[in-house]
Design a protein around this motif. Structure first.
Motif, PDB file in Angstrom:
ATOM      1  N   GLY A   1      26.585 -79.682   5.121  1.00 40.43           N
ATOM      2  CA  GLY A   1      26.950 -79.538   3.408  1.00 40.43           C
ATOM      3  C   GLY A   1      28.095 -79.124   3.133  1.00 40.43           C
ATOM      4  O   GLY A   1      29.230 -79.219   3.488  1.00 40.43           O
ATOM      5  N   SER A   2      28.361 -79.617   1.407  1.00 36.11           N
ATOM      6  CA  SER A   2      28.795 -79.930   0.902  1.00 36.11           C
ATOM      7  C   SER A   2      29.077 -78.932  -0.803  1.00 36.11           C
ATOM      8  O   SER A   2      27.749 -79.444  -1.491  1.00 36.11           O
ATOM      9  N   ASP A   3      29.708 -78.387  -1.473  1.00 35.85           N
ATOM     10  CA  ASP A   3      30.146 -78.074  -2.686  1.00 35.85           C
ATOM     11  C   ASP A   3      31.031 -78.293  -3.208  1.00 35.85           C
ATOM     12  O   ASP A   3      31.844 -78.234  -3.036  1.00 35.85           O
ATOM     13  N   TYR A   4      30.980 -78.933  -5.166  1.00 30.95           N
ATOM     14  CA  TYR A   4      31.898 -79.114  -5.451  1.00 30.95           C
ATOM     15  C   TYR A   4      31.342 -78.591  -6.650  1.00 30.95           C
ATOM     16  O   TYR A   4      30.432 -78.722  -7.579  1.00 30.95           O
ATOM     17  N   ARG A   5      32.822 -77.803  -7.631  1.00 33.38           N
ATOM     18  CA  ARG A   5      32.962 -77.737  -8.836  1.00 33.38           C
ATOM     19  C   ARG A   5      34.013 -78.448  -9.480  1.00 33.38           C
ATOM     20  O   ARG A   5      35.245 -78.250  -8.965  1.00 33.38           O
ATOM     21  N   PHE A   6      33.191 -79.050 -10.572  1.00 30.99           N
ATOM     22  CA  PHE A   6      34.330 -79.685 -11.280  1.00 30.99           C
ATOM     23  C   PHE A   6      35.828 -78.905 -11.611  1.00 30.99           C
ATOM     24  O   PHE A   6      35.215 -78.252 -12.117  1.00 30.99           O
ATOM     25  N   SER A   7      36.174 -79.724 -12.288  1.00 31.07           N
ATOM     26  CA  SER A   7      37.463 -79.162 -13.336  1.00 31.07           C
ATOM     27  C   SER A   7      37.419 -79.264 -14.735  1.00 31.07           C
ATOM     28  O   SER A   7      36.602 -80.785 -15.615  1.00 31.07           O
ATOM     29  N   GLY A   8      38.489 -78.885 -15.633  1.00 28.43           N
ATOM     30  CA  GLY A   8      38.865 -79.859 -16.719  1.00 28.43           C
ATOM     31  C   GLY A   8      37.744 -79.427 -17.698  1.00 28.43           C
ATOM     32  O   GLY A   8      36.688 -77.933 -17.409  1.00 28.43           O
ATOM     33  N   LYS A   9      37.161 -79.773 -18.981  1.00 26.07           N
ATOM     34  CA  LYS A   9      35.440 -79.913 -19.882  1.00 26.07           C
ATOM     35  C   LYS A   9      34.312 -79.613 -18.614  1.00 26.07           C
ATOM     36  O   LYS A   9      33.159 -79.129 -19.182  1.00 26.07           O
ATOM     37  N   LEU A  10      34.539 -80.419 -17.680  1.00 26.70           N
ATOM     38  CA  LEU A  10      32.991 -80.652 -16.947  1.00 26.70           C
ATOM     39  C   LEU A  10      33.027 -79.221 -16.043  1.00 26.70           C
ATOM     40  O   LEU A  10      32.548 -78.971 -14.374  1.00 26.70           O
ATOM     41  N   ARG A  11      34.325 -78.351 -15.791  1.00 27.32           N
ATOM     42  CA  ARG A  11      34.510 -76.818 -15.081  1.00 27.32           C
ATOM     43  C   ARG A  11      33.304 -76.235 -14.266  1.00 27.32           C
ATOM     44  O   ARG A  11      32.900 -75.928 -13.627  1.00 27.32           O
ATOM     45  N   PRO A  12      32.025 -76.146 -15.659  1.00 22.98           N
ATOM     46  CA  PRO A  12      31.088 -75.176 -14.910  1.00 22.98           C
ATOM     47  C   PRO A  12      29.658 -76.161 -14.670  1.00 22.98           C
ATOM     48  O   PRO A  12      29.314 -75.399 -14.048  1.00 22.98           O
ATOM     49  N   LEU A  13      30.423 -77.387 -13.842  1.00 23.91           N
ATOM     50  CA  LEU A  13      29.514 -78.559 -13.428  1.00 23.91           C
ATOM     51  C   LEU A  13      29.687 -78.025 -12.072  1.00 23.91           C
ATOM     52  O   LEU A  13      30.746 -78.205 -11.379  1.00 23.91           O
ATOM     53  N   GLN A  14      28.434 -77.707 -11.043  1.00 21.88           N
ATOM     54  CA  GLN A  14      28.552 -77.267  -9.460  1.00 21.88           C
ATOM     55  C   GLN A  14      27.622 -78.421  -9.208  1.00 21.88           C
ATOM     56  O   GLN A  14      26.800 -78.727  -9.287  1.00 21.88           O
TER      57      GLN A  14
END
Length: 160
Positions: free
Chosen positions: A65-78
């Motif tokens: 399994g893996s999960d990733y939280r984006f940075s910058g303007k996409l920070r709310p997206l995981q």
């Protein structure tokens, strides 16, 4: 799909089940916003074919399994995903209209995916798909019970 073949059944045989195995799980961060998980299980169960009814766990099961939280303007997206693979399943002396049978099911992968968006710290929307590959499989071998089909869900969470 499971394979069926006739078997014999004795009345009141002694139970002779034995099991050996191990379970290893690794969880960690590759980067501050990227998590990984890996797990491996081995469970070898031995029984007599003459036992009244028995169904085995898979001998091997692997989970990644893996999960990733984006940075910058996409920070709310995981985004995240989880893959589970298990080896063949077996069951002996399963009752059926044609008598007691031996049932097997081939190994299978199951994939779950999700995406979430944090509107604020208190509001989150999650979209998920369970069994994304649409695999048809038996959840139990000792009675006909299919596992969950591909399933889509949306969840809105509010914390207060």
């Amino acid at each position: 799909m499971p394979t069926l073949r006739p078997t014999a059944c004795l009345t009141d045989p002694p139970l002779t089940a034995r099991s050996k195995g191990f379970d290893v799980e690794l969880i960690g961060k590759v980067q501050p916003d990227w998590n990984l998980k890996a797990a491996l299980t081995r469970a070898k169960v031995t029984r007599q074919e003459s036992d009244q009814l028995w169904a085995n766990f898979p001998t091997w099961q692997l989970q990644l399994g893996s999960d990733y939280r984006f940075s910058g303007k996409l920070r709310p997206l995981q985004l995240g995903g989880f893959l589970t693979w298990q080896s063949k399943l077996e069951a002996y002396n399963v009752p059926s209209p044609s008598g007691r049978v031996y049932v097997t099911e081939r190994s299978k992968p199951l994939l779950d995916l999700y995406a979430s968006w944090d509107f604020t710290e208190a509001y989150r929307l999650t979209l998920a798909v369970t069994n994304a590959l649409g695999k048809k499989y038996w959840a139990n071998l000792d009675y006909a019970n299919y596992g969950q089909p591909r399933f889509f869900s949306a969840t809105f969470r509010m914390a207060f």
